[in-house]
Design a protein around this motif. Structure first.
Motif, short mmCIF file in Angstrom:
data_model
loop_
_atom_site.label_atom_id
_atom_site.label_comp_id
_atom_site.label_asym_id
_atom_site.label_seq_id
_atom_site.Cartn_x
_atom_site.Cartn_y
_atom_site.Cartn_z
N MET A 1 11.60 2.47 9.84
CA MET A 1 10.44 3.29 10.18
C MET A 1 10.58 4.71 9.60
N ASN A 2 11.78 5.29 9.72
CA ASN A 2 12.00 6.64 9.21
C ASN A 2 11.71 6.73 7.72
N GLU A 3 12.08 5.67 6.98
CA GLU A 3 11.84 5.65 5.54
C GLU A 3 10.35 5.62 5.24
N ILE A 4 9.59 4.84 6.02
CA ILE A 4 8.14 4.76 5.83
C ILE A 4 7.50 6.11 6.09
N VAL A 5 7.88 6.72 7.21
CA VAL A 5 7.33 8.03 7.57
C VAL A 5 7.65 9.07 6.49
N ALA A 6 8.90 9.07 6.02
CA ALA A 6 9.32 10.05 5.01
C ALA A 6 8.55 9.87 3.71
N TYR A 7 8.39 8.61 3.29
CA TYR A 7 7.71 8.36 2.02
C TYR A 7 6.24 8.74 2.09
N PHE A 8 5.54 8.29 3.12
CA PHE A 8 4.11 8.53 3.19
C PHE A 8 3.78 9.95 3.66
N SER A 9 4.75 10.67 4.16
CA SER A 9 4.52 12.07 4.52
C SER A 9 4.34 12.93 3.27
N SER A 10 4.96 12.49 2.18
CA SER A 10 4.89 13.28 0.95
C SER A 10 4.67 12.40 -0.28
N ILE A 11 3.89 11.33 -0.12
CA ILE A 11 3.65 10.42 -1.24
C ILE A 11 2.99 11.18 -2.39
N PRO A 12 3.57 11.13 -3.58
CA PRO A 12 3.01 11.86 -4.72
C PRO A 12 1.63 11.32 -5.10
N SER A 13 0.78 12.19 -5.59
CA SER A 13 -0.55 11.77 -6.02
C SER A 13 -0.46 10.73 -7.13
N ALA A 14 0.57 10.86 -7.96
CA ALA A 14 0.76 9.90 -9.05
C ALA A 14 1.01 8.50 -8.50
N HIS A 15 1.75 8.41 -7.39
CA HIS A 15 2.01 7.10 -6.78
C HIS A 15 0.73 6.51 -6.22
N ARG A 16 -0.11 7.33 -5.62
CA ARG A 16 -1.37 6.85 -5.06
C ARG A 16 -2.28 6.34 -6.16
N ALA A 17 -2.33 7.08 -7.27
CA ALA A 17 -3.14 6.65 -8.41
C ALA A 17 -2.60 5.36 -9.01
N LEU A 18 -1.28 5.24 -9.04
CA LEU A 18 -0.65 4.04 -9.58
C LEU A 18 -0.95 2.82 -8.71
N ILE A 19 -0.97 3.01 -7.42
CA ILE A 19 -1.31 1.91 -6.50
C ILE A 19 -2.73 1.44 -6.74
N LEU A 20 -3.66 2.40 -6.90
CA LEU A 20 -5.05 2.06 -7.16
C LEU A 20 -5.20 1.32 -8.49
N ALA A 21 -4.67 1.91 -9.55
CA ALA A 21 -4.80 1.30 -10.87
C ALA A 21 -4.00 0.01 -10.98
N GLY A 22 -2.80 0.02 -10.38
CA GLY A 22 -1.95 -1.16 -10.43
C GLY A 22 -2.57 -2.34 -9.69
N GLY A 23 -3.23 -2.05 -8.56
CA GLY A 23 -3.88 -3.11 -7.80
C GLY A 23 -5.01 -3.74 -8.58
N ILE A 24 -5.84 -2.90 -9.20
CA ILE A 24 -6.94 -3.42 -10.01
C ILE A 24 -6.39 -4.28 -11.15
N ALA A 25 -5.36 -3.77 -11.83
CA ALA A 25 -4.78 -4.51 -12.95
C ALA A 25 -4.18 -5.84 -12.50
N PHE A 26 -3.48 -5.82 -11.37
CA PHE A 26 -2.83 -7.03 -10.85
C PHE A 26 -3.85 -8.12 -10.54
N PHE A 27 -4.87 -7.77 -9.74
CA PHE A 27 -5.86 -8.77 -9.36
C PHE A 27 -6.77 -9.13 -10.53
N TRP A 28 -6.97 -8.19 -11.45
CA TRP A 28 -7.76 -8.47 -12.66
C TRP A 28 -7.09 -9.58 -13.46
N LEU A 29 -5.77 -9.49 -13.62
CA LEU A 29 -5.04 -10.51 -14.39
C LEU A 29 -5.09 -11.87 -13.70
N ILE A 30 -4.93 -11.87 -12.38
CA ILE A 30 -4.96 -13.15 -11.65
C ILE A 30 -6.34 -13.78 -11.73
#
Length: 274
Positions: A1-30
């Motif tokens: 739990m501490n790791e989750i809190v620590a990561y999402f407390s300061s998740i970089p904007s680049a990571h959030r953008a990567l999740i959005l773009a990566g998700g689209i790309a992943f499901f697009w390929l499938i």
């Protein structure tokens, strides 16, 4: 739990953008390799319209982000909201309750009223005009609707009393969930049914995109399916009976041209059929 809190407390904007773009790309390929429906469409042209609305949603959220951040900080500082009023218990359970309630206010409830209030439906209608539902449809929201959804997410944070790390976690799960349940994929029927008791599965959400009532006014959930089942808005429909779109805007020149989609909220209202 501490790791989750620590990561999402300061998740970089680049990571959030990567999740959005990566998700689209992943499901697009499938969905490209093994689609549920073999649409006869220009996939890139279709994606271009939907990605435009994805970008406008990102811009709206970025411009208003300070409101969300200050709301979360205020609830934490003043111990306001449901999570802060509950007695201390297992942090994992607290996280699940928080996510469920954020999904209720920030997704289910706002989605429900968009279907019930004519003025709001005019903006949400753009999402339903898509006749080729795939993973890019997930964020096909008129900028006006993006503002409304942001405001309800903020309201959810205030009511729930969510710390900012939980807000970021919820938004991440929300992005992945909506890309998953809009994707043009098909799961084994039994697996989809089992998943639909916990989360919004592809079959469950595709019913919401059937072109006529009462199916359009059902299955409002985003991440969790519990709210539709609890409030009686859950419906099923055989896969072979699905017709995507909305009966008031089935012409391609109305549902696939960006200029018209932006103008739809300001055009003459059309009553849906059944």
């Amino acid at each position: 739990m501490n790791e989750i809190v620590a990561y999402f407390s300061s998740i970089p904007s680049a990571h959030r953008a990567l999740i959005l773009a990566g998700g689209i790309a992943f499901f697009w390929l499938i969905e490209s390799a093994s689609p549920f429906i073999r649409f006869k469409y220009n996939k890139w042209k279709h994606a271009g319209v939907n990605i435009f609305f994805t970008i406008t949603t990102m811009v709206v959220n970025f411009c208003l982000a300070l409101i969300l951040l200050n709301t979360a900080l205020w609830t934490t500082k003043h111990h306001f909201g449901i999570l802060n009023w509950l007695p201390a218990f297992n942090p994992w359970l607290s996280m699940v309750i928080g996510l469920l309630l954020l999904d209720l206010v920030g997704a289910y409830f706002v989605h429900l009223i968009e279907h019930k209030i004519r003025f709001l439906w005019r903006f949400h209608l753009i999402h339903h005009t898509d006749t080729y539902i795939d993973t890019t449809t997930a964020n096909r929201h008129h900028p006006g609707e993006s503002v409304l959804r942001f405001l309800f997410t903020t309201l959810g944070v205030l009511v729930v009393g969510s710390p900012m790390w939980m807000v970021f976690l919820y938004q991440t799960l929300s992005v992945i969930a909506t890309q998953f349940n809009h994707a043009n994929i098909v799961l084994p029927k039994k697996l989809d049914t089992v998943l639909s008791y916990l989360i919004v599965s592809p079959d469950m959400h595709k019913v919401h995109h059937h072109y006529v009532l009462p199916y359009t006014d059902s299955n409002y959930g985003n991440i969790f399916s519990v709210w539709d089942r609890l409030f009686g808005t859950f419906k099923t429909l055989d896969r072979d009976k699905l017709v995507y779109g909305i009966d008031t805007h089935m012409k391609p020149e109305e549902n696939s041209r960006l200029g018209n989609l932006l103008r739809i909220p300001f055009q003459k209202y059309r009553s849906p059929g059944t």
